[in-house]
Structures are given as C-alpha cells and as structure tokens.
Design a protein around this motif. Sequence first.
Motif, mmCIF file in Angstrom:
data_model
loop_
_atom_site.group_PDB
_atom_site.id
_atom_site.type_symbol
_atom_site.label_atom_id
_atom_site.label_comp_id
_atom_site.label_asym_id
_atom_site.label_seq_id
_atom_site.Cartn_x
_atom_site.Cartn_y
_atom_site.Cartn_z
ATOM 1 N N ARG A 195 11.716 18.936 85.072
ATOM 2 C CA ARG A 195 11.699 18.124 86.285
ATOM 3 C C ARG A 195 10.444 18.504 87.061
ATOM 4 O O ARG A 195 10.001 19.649 87.034
ATOM 5 C CB ARG A 195 12.947 18.379 87.128
ATOM 6 N N HIS A 301 9.485 10.740 86.876
ATOM 7 C CA HIS A 301 10.645 11.209 86.114
ATOM 8 C C HIS A 301 10.694 10.600 84.719
ATOM 9 O O HIS A 301 11.347 11.142 83.822
ATOM 10 C CB HIS A 301 11.930 10.863 86.866
ATOM 11 N N ARG A 304 9.858 12.815 81.815
ATOM 12 C CA ARG A 304 10.998 13.588 81.300
ATOM 13 C C ARG A 304 11.777 12.756 80.284
ATOM 14 O O ARG A 304 12.176 13.257 79.222
ATOM 15 C CB ARG A 304 11.877 14.004 82.472
#
Length: 372
Positions: A195, A301, A304
């Motif tokens: 993260r 994000h 990820r």
Amino acid sequence: MKRSDGSVAYKVLYRHNGKQTSATFDNPQARTHFLRNLDAFGPDVAVEILDSSHPDEAPLTLTQYARKHVANLSGIGEATRERYGAFIRRDLARIDLPLDAITPAVVAGWVNGLERAGASGKTIKNKHGFLSGVLEGAVRDGHLSANPCKHTRLPRTLQRDEMTFLTPGEFAVLADAVPAYWRPLVTTLVGTGLRVSEATALQVQDVDLDNGTVRVVRAWKRATDGTGWRLGPPKSKKSRRTVALSTQVRDLLVPLVDGRAPGEFLFTNRAGRPVRLNTWFKGVWQPALKRAHLGKPLRIHDLRHTCASWLIAGGLDLLTVQYTLGHESLTTTSDRYGHLMPERRQAAAAVMTMALAQAFPEIEPPRAVIAS
C-alpha cells in the motif's frame, strides 16, 4: 399539567389509527423521548416502545450504549475511535431507540435505508458489522437477550469500484512518464504490492539487500484531528510481513540504502522530508498519467492490483498472493482476484468431463488435459 395530588404530569396528544389519543409521563425526559420516537418512527413503533418500557424512566438508547462501547474499546487508534464516534452520530442516530426496542425488523429497515441512500454493499457491510459489534456487547452486558443483527440479509451490489490492471508494457509507458527521481517508488509499489501508506513509511533499516526483502512494520495514518499524519502499525496483523524483492526493484533501492542511516525514510521528497500523498498525487502522479496517455483510469492503488494480477498470471496460488499483499483473510484475496484465475474453471470442467465419461460411456468425451 397538575394532577389532583399536586404533582406535575407531562401529556402528549397525538393521533393513532385515525383517532386522537394521549400519553402521560411523570418526567419531561420520558415525554421528550416519546415525542422523538413519534417523529422518527411514527405512532405504531412509538407506542410499542412505550408499552414495553417504563414510561417514568428514560431507557438506555442505542447511541448512549454505543458511545460507552467505543469508549471502552482497546487496541484501536484515536483516529479510529473518532471515526466510530462520527458513525454513531451520523448513522446510528437514525435508529436511536431504547436498546430493547432494536429488533431484527428495525435493523433490516435501517439497512434498507442505507441501500436506498446509495451506500455500496461494502459500506453497508462495514456499518452493519459495527452495529452488530455494539449489540453483541449489549448482549454480554445483559441489556439484550440476543443480537438482532445476527440474521440480517445484507444487500449485494452488482459491482465494486472497478480495478484497473496494467500490462507490463503499459507499466513501462507509465514508468517512463514518471520523473526519474520518483521511479523507484512507483516501481516498488507495483513490484511488491505494498500500500502507498506502507511504502512511504519504509525506513532504510527495513530493506535487506543481501536477502532481497523488505519488511513492512509501519504505515502512515491520519492524525485524530484529520489535519496531519502519524506513523502507526500497518492495517492489520497480517499486514506486518516480509516481501521478496524482484531484481529490478532491488537494484533501484541500492542507492537509496547505501550510506544512509537505518532510521531514515527510504523514500523522501526532494527536500528530504517524508512523502505526503496529497502533494505527491497532485505534483507527480496526475502529471505522469497525463504524459503516459494510457487510455484507462488509474489510481495509485491500482498498482497494488496490478501486482496481484501479475503474481496470479505467473501461476502463484492465492495463499502466496494473500501473504504478499498482507490481506487479513484469504477470502478477501479470493473475492478480489479469484476472477483472474480462469484456469481453475477450466480444470473443474476437465475433471467433470472425465467423471461424466464414466456415467455416460456411450458418449466419447473430448481429450481433456488437466494441469498439474
């Protein structure tokens, strides 16, 4: 109004089933509580609550108990405590009934109201989970005999926020659009699945170049007053993890580690200070996206998510992906990325084809190859 014995009574006139009726109370608190229930829930529910309680008492309400419950919680940060408090004021206040008046029907109506207001399935699940935790505490404390949240059917949303996955070629375009100073951070995000709050909290001592690993032990969290950031533990217990570094990420980190003090932040802004996401987002991320012209929406994000998709495409099992990403539950990993494993469906179909070939031998099955 005064009674014949000289005491003071508090009367409420209201209409119920088409007729004017009244209720009398011995104190203004009980009268006010009844009026609030009339306004919020109508006469049927208000009268039902009145009949099941003592009209001369002001019973413990859901929000009153919820505040005590949160105050007594341990193991949570002050920012989380503040967020729970806001949730109580904003959401639980909609059903601020006496605890013993919170029924499964009341909970279901509250959930339906959240759905009508446009809340996502995930949001409703989180809010219902918090309410269930509060009411479970009320059961333990003897205020309720059973948790009315226990059998609530929660709505499902048709889709979650869409995830964007980059191909290696698309990431190369993005990386080329990122200023060279920030390329190690962006590559670390996609190469480790960390993260961004974890990656920007890394310190030099967390990187083991000899073994090619990075240890996640802290993350940035919003301060209680919402005006700044502080270092704290990662999102969950399983978010504390050691992640293997690819050769490319390791090579990019070498100059950021060599000769620096163990407690220094691995990634810093050009002034040598910790990276602040809002500033980095506006000054680095958004301009890079414009230069890259990827033709698809991309959040930070999503790097990820891209990491997860590459791991799965490379044949890694979901348990390994779970550990790498630091998910608390394998269910989370499976729900989020299981659709990226079509070979599982193909393998299931192949197994079933072979089994049914024994049930229907007269039908010659196609050749099925089951991957080991």
